[in-house]
Design a protein around this motif. Structure first.
Motif, mmCIF file in Angstrom:
data_model
loop_
_atom_site.group_PDB
_atom_site.id
_atom_site.type_symbol
_atom_site.label_atom_id
_atom_site.label_comp_id
_atom_site.label_asym_id
_atom_site.label_seq_id
_atom_site.Cartn_x
_atom_site.Cartn_y
_atom_site.Cartn_z
ATOM 1 N N SER B 110 2.725 40.892 1.269
ATOM 2 C CA SER B 110 3.838 39.995 1.558
ATOM 3 C C SER B 110 4.475 40.419 2.880
ATOM 4 O O SER B 110 4.629 41.609 3.137
ATOM 5 C CB SER B 110 4.892 40.045 0.456
ATOM 6 O OG SER B 110 5.857 39.052 0.685
ATOM 7 N N GLY B 111 4.787 39.452 3.753
ATOM 8 C CA GLY B 111 4.507 38.048 3.664
ATOM 9 C C GLY B 111 3.118 37.720 4.215
ATOM 10 O O GLY B 111 2.539 38.483 4.957
ATOM 11 N N THR B 112 2.701 36.559 3.832
ATOM 12 C CA THR B 112 1.394 36.096 4.275
ATOM 13 C C THR B 112 1.408 35.823 5.780
ATOM 14 O O THR B 112 0.423 36.094 6.470
ATOM 15 C CB THR B 112 1.004 34.807 3.511
ATOM 16 O OG1 THR B 112 1.313 34.985 2.136
ATOM 17 C CG2 THR B 112 -0.456 34.491 3.693
ATOM 18 N N THR B 133 -1.095 37.222 -2.454
ATOM 19 C CA THR B 133 -0.236 37.240 -1.273
ATOM 20 C C THR B 133 0.982 36.356 -1.510
ATOM 21 O O THR B 133 0.874 35.278 -2.099
ATOM 22 C CB THR B 133 -1.024 36.840 -0.002
ATOM 23 O OG1 THR B 133 -0.165 36.960 1.130
ATOM 24 C CG2 THR B 133 -1.596 35.436 -0.071
ATOM 25 N N GLU B 135 4.466 34.573 0.051
ATOM 26 C CA GLU B 135 5.119 34.103 1.273
ATOM 27 C C GLU B 135 6.289 33.212 0.867
ATOM 28 O O GLU B 135 6.113 32.277 0.098
ATOM 29 C CB GLU B 135 4.105 33.310 2.125
ATOM 30 C CG GLU B 135 4.693 32.527 3.265
ATOM 31 C CD GLU B 135 5.345 33.388 4.336
ATOM 32 O OE1 GLU B 135 4.684 34.315 4.826
ATOM 33 O OE2 GLU B 135 6.530 33.140 4.669
ATOM 34 N N GLN B 138 7.657 27.951 2.512
ATOM 35 C CA GLN B 138 6.737 27.071 1.799
ATOM 36 C C GLN B 138 5.646 26.509 2.687
ATOM 37 O O GLN B 138 4.477 26.480 2.318
ATOM 38 C CB GLN B 138 7.513 25.952 1.120
ATOM 39 C CG GLN B 138 6.724 25.407 -0.066
ATOM 40 C CD GLN B 138 7.287 24.129 -0.603
ATOM 41 O OE1 GLN B 138 8.497 23.856 -0.469
ATOM 42 N NE2 GLN B 138 6.441 23.330 -1.228
ATOM 43 N N ALA B 141 3.081 29.145 3.442
ATOM 44 C CA ALA B 141 2.258 29.437 2.265
ATOM 45 C C ALA B 141 1.190 28.364 2.094
ATOM 46 O O ALA B 141 0.023 28.661 1.844
ATOM 47 C CB ALA B 141 3.138 29.518 1.022
ATOM 48 N N GLU B 145 -2.928 28.665 2.476
ATOM 49 C CA GLU B 145 -3.824 28.269 1.395
ATOM 50 C C GLU B 145 -4.922 27.342 1.914
ATOM 51 O O GLU B 145 -6.092 27.485 1.573
ATOM 52 C CB GLU B 145 -3.010 27.583 0.301
ATOM 53 C CG GLU B 145 -3.602 27.782 -1.060
ATOM 54 C CD GLU B 145 -2.579 27.632 -2.174
ATOM 55 O OE1 GLU B 145 -1.419 27.246 -1.906
ATOM 56 O OE2 GLU B 145 -2.950 27.911 -3.328
ATOM 57 N N VAL B 159 -2.195 32.542 -3.444
ATOM 58 C CA VAL B 159 -1.000 32.466 -2.597
ATOM 59 C C VAL B 159 0.166 32.028 -3.473
ATOM 60 O O VAL B 159 0.080 31.038 -4.193
ATOM 61 C CB VAL B 159 -1.192 31.456 -1.441
ATOM 62 C CG1 VAL B 159 0.008 31.477 -0.514
ATOM 63 C CG2 VAL B 159 -2.468 31.735 -0.676
ATOM 64 N N THR B 160 1.236 32.786 -3.414
ATOM 65 C CA THR B 160 2.435 32.442 -4.173
ATOM 66 C C THR B 160 3.580 32.236 -3.205
ATOM 67 O O THR B 160 3.784 33.058 -2.307
ATOM 68 C CB THR B 160 2.810 33.576 -5.149
ATOM 69 O OG1 THR B 160 1.649 33.942 -5.885
ATOM 70 C CG2 THR B 160 3.907 33.158 -6.089
ATOM 71 N N CYS B 161 4.302 31.143 -3.408
ATOM 72 C CA CYS B 161 5.487 30.917 -2.590
ATOM 73 C C CYS B 161 6.696 31.441 -3.353
ATOM 74 O O CYS B 161 7.142 30.827 -4.327
ATOM 75 C CB CYS B 161 5.643 29.439 -2.268
ATOM 76 S SG CYS B 161 7.020 29.153 -1.147
#
Lengths: 462, 297
Positions: B110-112, B133, B135, B138, B141, B145, B159-161
């Motif tokens: 983190s962060g992406t 990962t 981020e 939004q 992220a 993706e 990928v998670t926001c």
């Protein structure tokens, strides 16, 4: 699958494991063997009791040299007791009498079996100047004494990071002074990853080879080009790779590369009976030569080799078992070399890593021909000048882009409240790298987009 | 083509790197019927790229030529569209080694950001590892993706926001390594500890400022991390060139050897040699790298 991979059984220390001993910043690679004396930091010890414990456990050395796990305690450092500290050293005089304990006293304490921590506390209590020292000087004092009297060590699973740290710290000469940050650059610049076919030429005790193998995780293949009688793998063993990793490792003697490239390597072994008389001499080189038969009939080759060995064995019946063992070994080697030749013949390797005490220029110019186009290569040298020559030769030859001659500086920091500063500057000593990417030199010039490009283009050129 | 696997031929849908010349490259999404303009003229994808071997020399419409390279995380790093400040290969290489990344590693990041490090991680942990990962932006992220799918590495990454400092990495007890490149990494240290395996693991935090490093080190020590160390790696690029150094004219030789004929050439004598020159300016600082080990709990 996430948590399944984290059960303790796979983190247990087993007999026969290759492990890393760690004390402070000092590392040593050893194998766990029962009743085997190990020398670490001027102390003899036995690792028998470590078996069955988990990796990363801290042990202390008890009288007799055995190790015994210590409970991970929130060890209150001696400094926290001695909150009192001076601000400067204007009143500290070096009269050689500040330590009230004599050498004999300390020896007695040791004989009483006092723990390292307790001896250090004794030393502090009996130092008349300790309280006047600045906090920083106190820390430093304790650190120094800890190094001397602390008899704790931890046992770690070997990794590329730790191996690189160890070699750089202990035996930089053996690895051509390759610093670990430089090794890190090499692995990244060469895009080492699972599934590729990588050529490695190194004389760094197997550290570079092991690093490449770790990054490939047993997927793909590594071909070690070695000089002299055989590949050096001491460093690789210490990585303790699972056996299937070794199935992906091939080796090829660099002294046969010219023959391989000229296509003469195969034809010279068409007559195995001629070879038989030679191999009686039991020269190490001979069996290797004959191993380089066409990979398409390895079975035939093995039987031939087996027969000639059988004759040998009958003649010297007293050494029957020995000969048998030798034959098995030779057969294994045959197979391995045939496999290596098969790997190389495609001229389609995905990466090339060179790090040796040899002049890199001829090595690079020769081995780069085995690479597919659009593949990275990286050459390490302790000195910059030979890489300048490599750079110039590659420019003349063509067939590469993105050539870069680089080195890295590594700076460590001490980060402590009000005492943060760079620790030391390691400039120059880490060696230099030349990296680049192979490309095709011939213009494609196709008119028909669907026509495939001739495959062996690389072979025919130069 | 995939960023984690080499292939021989350029195919429709690939991302190829067009090498235009010294340090000048651009990424190209290969599409049937597509066209890319370069300073050497146009490249027609169907005719010039698809079916070609990676590494091929391709002639552009104006007669100039370029090389088409297989994408790698390192080439992507120098050609990717920046959405944030990114990490470069020198730091990435050090991070990869010091975090002990290898095939099968499970990593949290983190962060992406722009995904520069993410691609390098994915390359190193493929085919059996996984990257989680996080981020909080939004759009970034989402873009990341999309890129992972385009680069055929999306099966290796989640990928998670979310805000990692508040919500953590969304996983617990699975990671071998954690990487933090956020403004306040010390706030994420407790979450890093949760995400790491019970057996332990490695952590890295990247910060440009020493004040951030100090707070992070304090947080790491407060959470019983061990082997806390901070370092910095600086890359030096050496330009190879031939230089010539003139020799001064010392005038005619002393009359000790009067019968010898004078050497007229000495006037303009120069010595040329191959050497390297440092760049006039070089990046002296990217960030401090702080590493630590989480012990077994």
């Amino acid at each position: 699958m996430a948590n399944g991979g984290d059960d303790d059984s796979q983190y247990k220390i087993n007999e026969g494991d290759y492990v890393m001993l760690k004390r402070g910043e000092i590392y040593k690679a050893v194998q766990i063997q029962s009743k085997k004396k190990v020398m670490f930091e001027k102390q003899w010890l036995f690792l028998d009791n470590a078996v069955g414990h988990l990796y990363s456990t801290t042990f202390e050395i008890v009288p007799g040299g055995q190790v015994q796990p210590v409970k991970p305690q929130a060890a209150p450092s001696a400094a926290s007791d001695a909150k009192q500290a001076g601000t400067d050293n204007r009143n500290i005089v070096d009269d050689g009498k500040s330590q009230k304990l004599t050498r004999d006293d300390i020896e007695t304490l040791k004989e009483q079996g006092l723990k390292g921590q307790e001896i250090i506390q004794q030393l502090i209590d009996n130092s008349s100047t300790f309280r006047d020292k600045t906090e920083y000087a106190q820390d430093k004092y304790i650190k120094k004494k800890k190094k001397k009297y602390d008899n704790k060590l931890s046992i770690l699973k070997p990794t590329c990071r730790i191996m690189a740290l160890m070699y750089h710290g202990r035996e930089p000469g053996k690895i051509c002074h390759l610093r670990y940050d430089t090794l890190a650059q090499m692995l990244t610049l060469a895009n080492i990853h699972a599934g590729s076919k990588v050529l490695v030429f190194e004389t760094c005790a197997g550290l570079v080879l092991g690093a490449v193998m770790e990054r490939m995780g047993g997927y793909g293949s590594v071909i070690q080009m070695y000089p002299g009688g055989g590949p050096v793998r001491a460093g690789v063993e210490n990585f303790g790779f699972p056996s299937h990793f070794h199935d992906t490792l091939h080796d090829f003697p660099i002294c046969h590369v010219n023959a391989l490239l000229a296509g003469t390597l195969d034809t010279s072994f068409k007559d195995p009976s001629a070879e038989a008389s030679n191999s009686n001499a039991a020269v190490e080189e001979e069996p290797k030569m004959e191993e380089s038969k066409p990979p398409e009939d390895p079975a035939n080759m093995d039987t031939n080799a087996g027969e000639e060995q059988r004759i040998d064995a009958e003649r010297e019946s007293g050494r029957d078992a020995k000969a048998q063992l030798k034959r098995v070994k030779q057969e294994e080697r045959h197979k391995k070399l045939a496999a290596a030749v098969a790997q190389l013949k495609g001229m389609n390797a995905d990466g090339l890593v060179i790090a040796s005490r040899f002049h890199p220029c001829p090595v690079l110019m020769c081995l780069i021909r085995f690479l597919s186009p659009s593949r990275p290569f990286v050459v390490y040298s302790q000195y910059k000048e030979p890489l300048i020559e490599c750079f110039t030769k590659l420019k003349e030859r063509g067939g590469t882009v993105n050539l870069r001659l680089t080195d890295t500086w590594l700076r460590h920091y001490q980060v402590l409240p009000n005492r943060t500063h760079p620790k030391l500057l390691m400039s120059g000593g880490g060696g230099y790298l030349l990296s680049g990417i192979t490309v095709e030199t011939e213009q494609s010039g196709r008119s028909n987009s669907e026509e495939p490009v001739p495959k062996k283009q690389k072979l025919t050129e130069s | 083509m995939s960023f984690a696997e080499y292939s021989e031929e350029i195919r429709d849908g690939d991302v190829a790197i067009v090498y235009l010349g010294h340090e000048s490259m651009m990424p190209v999404k290969v599409r049937h019927g597509g066209q890319t303009q370069t300073r050497y003229g146009a490249i027609r994808h169907s005719a010039d790229l698809i079916g070609q071997r990676y590494g091929a020399k391709v002639t552009c419409s104006k007669g100039g030529w370029v090389h088409v390279l297989h994408p790698t995380p390192e080439l992507w790093t120098v050609t990717l569209p920046h959405r944030t400040q990114i990490l470069y290969s020198t730091d990435i290489a050090t991070i990869t080694l010091m975090l002990e990344l290898k095939p099968g590693s499970v990593v949290c990041e983190s962060g992406t950001g722009s995904g520069s490090l993410s691609h390098a991680i994915l390359r190193s942990i493929a085919p059996t590892g996984h990257l989680h990962t996080v981020e909080f932006h939004q759009q970034r992220a989402q873009k990341a993706e999309e890129e992972f799918a385009e680069h055929r590495v999306d099966h290796l990454v989640t990928v998670t926001c979310a805000d990692v400092c508040k919500d953590g990495f969304g996983v617990a007890g699975v990671a071998d390594a954690i990487f933090l490149d956020i403004p306040s990494p010390w706030e994420a240290v407790p979450h890093a500890k949760i995400a790491l395996k019970a057996h332990g693991g490695r952590v890295c935090s990247f910060s440009p400022c020493m004040e951030q490093v100090q707070r992070t080190c304090q947080a790491l020590l407060a959470h019983n991390f061990e082997e806390v160390e901070t370092l910095e790696v600086v890359l030096r690029v050496h330009e190879v060139r031939t230089v010539s150094m003139p020799l001064p004219d010392f005038g005619p030789d002393a009359p000790a050897t009067p019968q010898a004929p004078p050497l007229p050439a000495s006037n303009h004598a120069t010595v040329s040699l191959k050497t390297t020159t440092p760049p006039r300016e070089m990046p002296a600082h990217t960030g401090y790298l702080t590493f630590a080990t989480k012990p077994r709990t």
